[in-house]
Design a protein around this motif. Structure first.
Motif, PDB file in Angstrom:
ATOM      1  N   ALA A  71      14.719 -29.731  15.114  1.00 20.55           N
ATOM      2  CA  ALA A  71      15.019 -31.165  15.117  1.00 20.55           C
ATOM      3  C   ALA A  71      13.752 -32.019  15.153  1.00 20.55           C
ATOM      4  O   ALA A  71      13.806 -33.217  14.838  1.00 20.55           O
ATOM      5  CB  ALA A  71      15.918 -31.527  16.300  1.00 20.55           C
ATOM      6  N   THR A  72      12.632 -31.433  15.525  1.00 19.82           N
ATOM      7  CA  THR A  72      11.379 -32.187  15.582  1.00 19.82           C
ATOM      8  C   THR A  72      10.572 -32.078  14.284  1.00 19.82           C
ATOM      9  O   THR A  72       9.521 -32.711  14.166  1.00 19.82           O
ATOM     10  CB  THR A  72      10.492 -31.687  16.736  1.00 19.82           C
ATOM     11  N   MET A  73      11.052 -31.296  13.331  1.00 23.99           N
ATOM     12  CA  MET A  73      10.279 -31.068  12.104  1.00 23.99           C
ATOM     13  C   MET A  73      10.357 -32.283  11.187  1.00 23.99           C
ATOM     14  O   MET A  73      11.376 -32.980  11.134  1.00 23.99           O
ATOM     15  CB  MET A  73      10.758 -29.816  11.384  1.00 23.99           C
ATOM     16  N   ASP A  74       9.249 -32.518  10.462  1.00 24.72           N
ATOM     17  CA  ASP A  74       9.208 -33.631   9.515  1.00 24.72           C
ATOM     18  C   ASP A  74       8.333 -33.237   8.331  1.00 24.72           C
ATOM     19  O   ASP A  74       7.982 -32.053   8.170  1.00 24.72           O
ATOM     20  CB  ASP A  74       8.710 -34.914  10.191  1.00 24.72           C
ATOM     21  N   ASP A  75       7.963 -34.193   7.508  1.00 27.23           N
ATOM     22  CA  ASP A  75       7.184 -33.894   6.304  1.00 27.23           C
ATOM     23  C   ASP A  75       5.863 -33.199   6.612  1.00 27.23           C
ATOM     24  O   ASP A  75       5.332 -32.460   5.781  1.00 27.23           O
ATOM     25  CB  ASP A  75       6.900 -35.178   5.516  1.00 27.23           C
ATOM     26  N   ALA A  76       5.325 -33.425   7.791  1.00 25.02           N
ATOM     27  CA  ALA A  76       4.048 -32.792   8.141  1.00 25.02           C
ATOM     28  C   ALA A  76       4.170 -31.275   8.158  1.00 25.02           C
ATOM     29  O   ALA A  76       3.210 -30.569   7.801  1.00 25.02           O
ATOM     30  CB  ALA A  76       3.566 -33.300   9.497  1.00 25.02           C
ATOM     31  N   ASP A  77       5.335 -30.777   8.523  1.00 23.55           N
ATOM     32  CA  ASP A  77       5.528 -29.325   8.559  1.00 23.55           C
ATOM     33  C   ASP A  77       5.538 -28.746   7.152  1.00 23.55           C
ATOM     34  O   ASP A  77       4.881 -27.731   6.888  1.00 23.55           O
ATOM     35  CB  ASP A  77       6.824 -28.996   9.302  1.00 23.55           C
ATOM     36  N   ASP A 128      -0.426 -27.503   1.920  1.00 24.83           N
ATOM     37  CA  ASP A 128      -1.868 -27.424   2.105  1.00 24.83           C
ATOM     38  C   ASP A 128      -2.351 -25.971   2.121  1.00 24.83           C
ATOM     39  O   ASP A 128      -3.518 -25.697   1.807  1.00 24.83           O
ATOM     40  CB  ASP A 128      -2.286 -28.117   3.404  1.00 24.83           C
ATOM     41  N   ALA A 129      -1.459 -25.052   2.502  1.00 24.78           N
ATOM     42  CA  ALA A 129      -1.801 -23.629   2.514  1.00 24.78           C
ATOM     43  C   ALA A 129      -1.674 -22.998   1.135  1.00 24.78           C
ATOM     44  O   ALA A 129      -1.964 -21.810   0.972  1.00 24.78           O
ATOM     45  CB  ALA A 129      -0.919 -22.891   3.509  1.00 24.78           C
ATOM     46  N   GLY A 130      -1.212 -23.800   0.145  1.00 25.08           N
ATOM     47  CA  GLY A 130      -1.154 -23.314  -1.230  1.00 25.08           C
ATOM     48  C   GLY A 130       0.222 -22.974  -1.749  1.00 25.08           C
ATOM     49  O   GLY A 130       0.348 -22.481  -2.878  1.00 25.08           O
ATOM     50  N   PHE A 131       1.270 -23.232  -0.969  1.00 22.50           N
ATOM     51  CA  PHE A 131       2.619 -22.900  -1.409  1.00 22.50           C
ATOM     52  C   PHE A 131       3.170 -23.967  -2.352  1.00 22.50           C
ATOM     53  O   PHE A 131       2.934 -25.166  -2.153  1.00 22.50           O
ATOM     54  CB  PHE A 131       3.560 -22.735  -0.211  1.00 22.50           C
ATOM     55  N   SER A 132       3.922 -23.529  -3.352  1.00 22.92           N
ATOM     56  CA  SER A 132       4.600 -24.444  -4.270  1.00 22.92           C
ATOM     57  C   SER A 132       5.851 -25.006  -3.611  1.00 22.92           C
ATOM     58  O   SER A 132       6.290 -24.526  -2.551  1.00 22.92           O
ATOM     59  CB  SER A 132       5.008 -23.697  -5.549  1.00 22.92           C
ATOM     60  N   ASP A 133       6.443 -26.023  -4.246  1.00 24.03           N
ATOM     61  CA  ASP A 133       7.682 -26.582  -3.702  1.00 24.03           C
ATOM     62  C   ASP A 133       8.759 -25.504  -3.596  1.00 24.03           C
ATOM     63  O   ASP A 133       9.487 -25.445  -2.596  1.00 24.03           O
ATOM     64  CB  ASP A 133       8.179 -27.725  -4.599  1.00 24.03           C
ATOM     65  N   ARG A 134       8.893 -24.672  -4.618  1.00 26.00           N
ATOM     66  CA  ARG A 134       9.893 -23.605  -4.582  1.00 26.00           C
ATOM     67  C   ARG A 134       9.620 -22.650  -3.421  1.00 26.00           C
ATOM     68  O   ARG A 134      10.550 -22.245  -2.707  1.00 26.00           O
ATOM     69  CB  ARG A 134       9.876 -22.834  -5.908  1.00 26.00           C
TER      70      ARG A 134
END
Length: 200
Positions: A127-133, A139-145
């Motif tokens: 419940a505390t997660m947001d766009d920063a997560d 930032d670690a290199g992962f794609s949207d998928r």
């Protein structure tokens, strides 16, 4: 011990027998969690299909590491032990022990640590997660998928592990799992070893 009465292998028929046969082929035994979930064979088959769809997209190593982090956050001994055994297909036991004790100091690449952090947070404080997560994964290199797949893998583990908790399903120790690795998998993150389940 669960009050749920499961169907023994000798009495299994139809879809339930097929689910049991799949486990015997893949694992060499039918775990307690399979016996419980097979009471609704359609839902259990759908769960397995969901797992396969996520893992095939994310990749087995990433899927299992995310699963281990999520199971750690949930406190699911059953899933930590079962997926610890599965992780041995792509990781040596000594590396897996280090990951189990504290993945942040186990020498994993930064992207794998980031996705495990994400899965742990999803399992403990979603419940505390947001766009920063999500941004931390980008930032670690992962794609949207890949970000979606990581979220799906962690959320799916929450679904299954929490159902096992709710039904008080017995915890199995997979055959052949080294006691030292069992201890590492069940230890608090970064903490001392946890006693193995009774009967291990």
């Amino acid at each position: 011990m669960s009050v749920i009465e499961t169907i023994p292998e000798s009495a299994a028929a139809g879809p339930i027998a097929q689910l049991y046969a799949d486990d015997l082929r893949a694992l060499g035994y039918v775990p307690s969690h399979s016996r419980a979930m097979a009471l609704n064979p359609g839902a259990f088959a759908a769960w397995r299909a969901l797992q396969a769809a996520i893992a095939s997209s994310l990749g087995l190593r990433r899927y299992e590491l995310v699963t281990l982090a999520a199971a750690r956050g949930i406190g699911s001994a059953a899933c930590l032990l079962a997926h610890g055994r599965k992780a041995l297909t792509f990781m040596e036991a000594d590396e897996l022990e280090r990951v189990a004790r504290d993945y942040r100091t186990a020498g994993l690449p930064a992207d794998e640590v980031a996705m495990m952090d994400f899965a742990l947070k999803l399992s403990t404080a979603s419940a505390t997660m947001d766009d920063a997560d999500s941004r931390s994964l980008r930032d670690a290199g992962f794609s949207d998928r890949e970000i979606v797949d990581i979220a799906l893998a962690a959320a799916a583990r929450n679904y299954f592990s929490r159902a096992l908790h709710a039904l008080a399903v017995d915890v199995d120790v997979p055959p052949g799992l080294d006691p030292r690795l069992q201890d590492a998998l069940l230890a608090p993150l970064g903490g001392p070893a946890h006693p193995a389940p009774a009967g291990s």
